[in-house]
Design a protein around this motif. Structure first.
Motif, short mmCIF file in Angstrom:
data_model
loop_
_atom_site.label_atom_id
_atom_site.label_comp_id
_atom_site.label_asym_id
_atom_site.label_seq_id
_atom_site.Cartn_x
_atom_site.Cartn_y
_atom_site.Cartn_z
N VAL A 165 12.88 37.68 56.19
CA VAL A 165 12.86 38.22 54.84
C VAL A 165 12.75 39.75 54.94
O VAL A 165 11.86 40.28 55.61
N ARG B 134 13.36 44.75 51.29
CA ARG B 134 14.07 44.84 50.01
C ARG B 134 13.91 43.54 49.22
O ARG B 134 13.68 43.56 48.01
N ALA B 135 14.02 42.40 49.91
CA ALA B 135 13.86 41.11 49.23
C ALA B 135 12.44 40.93 48.71
O ALA B 135 12.24 40.36 47.63
N ASP C 190 12.06 43.03 45.61
CA ASP C 190 12.81 42.44 44.52
C ASP C 190 12.04 41.29 43.88
O ASP C 190 11.91 41.20 42.65
N SER D 190 17.61 42.99 41.39
CA SER D 190 18.90 42.61 41.96
C SER D 190 19.75 41.80 40.99
O SER D 190 20.95 41.59 41.23
N ARG E 190 18.87 38.59 40.28
CA ARG E 190 18.53 37.19 40.50
C ARG E 190 17.49 36.76 39.46
O ARG E 190 16.54 37.49 39.18
N HIS F 13 8.12 32.65 51.96
CA HIS F 13 8.91 33.86 51.74
C HIS F 13 8.20 35.06 52.34
O HIS F 13 8.72 35.73 53.22
#
Length: 260
Positions: free
Chosen positions: A11, A14-15, A18, A188, A190, A252
């Protein structure tokens, strides 16, 4: 022919940024402010998440000055200063807080899943899940944050999201399971379902009602075009982790809190 297993992709920071930005919108504080890329949140002390600084990005000033500004901001509101620090985003902040004697507590896992996988966990042999846009008295009576009664202003935090749903399962006229869902968009684009406040009445446990009510929230979120779901669970709560993993949730990242 041998099939080579493909390892899970790490992971990225950036994720994490986000997802945490979407989560902050799903459990939104009553007061917010910013120091560069740091999000300051206050809600009269109800939940650490809504009363801590989330360091999503660079504060735009020297760390000494930024940490001092965080302390001042919370002091002005009569609250203890606190950071919610995602592990991948610690970087220079972690050592800086260590050097200043800020203690670490409450390691929390953030688990994510596809909404379609989660909603497939609904069970036909259990009472239907109902979703309301506000919690009724029975819902509030079932929710005990950290085992305590809710303060009066908790309702303002619980409902402070653009698209929020309060899931309930009733059986024989009794409220036996609840959960809260919030659908928010990450930077993003999502669209996430955030699952919080999952509780099952003590007399109704071991029937799968916790997973069932979460699956009901996922079905509601799918109608709102959410594609992914997240929830937070303490690292020590292995029983809850096992139940969520059966619904398709996987690790995550993790976060912890820092206080002086």
């Amino acid at each position: 022919m041998a099939i080579k297993a493909i390892p899970a992709q790490p992971v990225t920071r950036r994720a994490v940024r986000d997802l945490e930005a979407a989560a902050a919108r799903g459990w939104r504080a009553l007061q917010t402010d910013r120091i560069g890329g740091w999000l300051l949140r206050a809600a009269d002390g109800f939940t650490r998440r809504a009363n801590s600084c989330m360091p999503l990005d660079d504060p735009g000033m020297a760390l000494d000055d930024a940490i001092a500004a965080v302390r001042d901001w919370y002091a002005e509101r009569g609250l203890p200063p606190c950071f919610q620090v995602p592990g991948p985003l610690e970087l220079a902040l972690g050592p800086a807080l260590d050097a200043r004697g800020w203690s670490r507590s409450e390691d929390v896992l953030v688990l994510t899943a596809d909404v379609d996988d989660v909603r497939a966990g609904a069970r036909d042999d259990l009472p239907a899940v109902r979703i309301d846009d506000r919690p009724d008295d029975a819902w509030l009576g079932c929710y005990h944050y950290r085992g305590d009664e809710l303060p009066e202003h908790a309702i303002h935090v619980l409902t402070n999201a653009d698209q929020v749903g309060f899931a309930s399962v009733d059986d024989a006229g009794q409220r036996v399971a609840i959960a809260r869902g919030a659908v928010t968009d990450a930077p993003s684009g999502r669209r996430w379902l955030g699952v919080t406040a999952v509780e099952v009445a003590p007399t109704a446990r071991r029937r799968g009602l916790g997973s069932h009510v979460v699956a009901g929230l996922a079905a509601w979120a799918a109608r709102l075009a959410a594609t992914h779901a997240y929830l937070q669970v303490e690292e020590t709560n292995t029983a809850a982790q096992a139940a969520y993993r059966k619904l398709g949730f996987a690790d995550h990242h993790s976060y912890h809190y820092r206080s002086p």
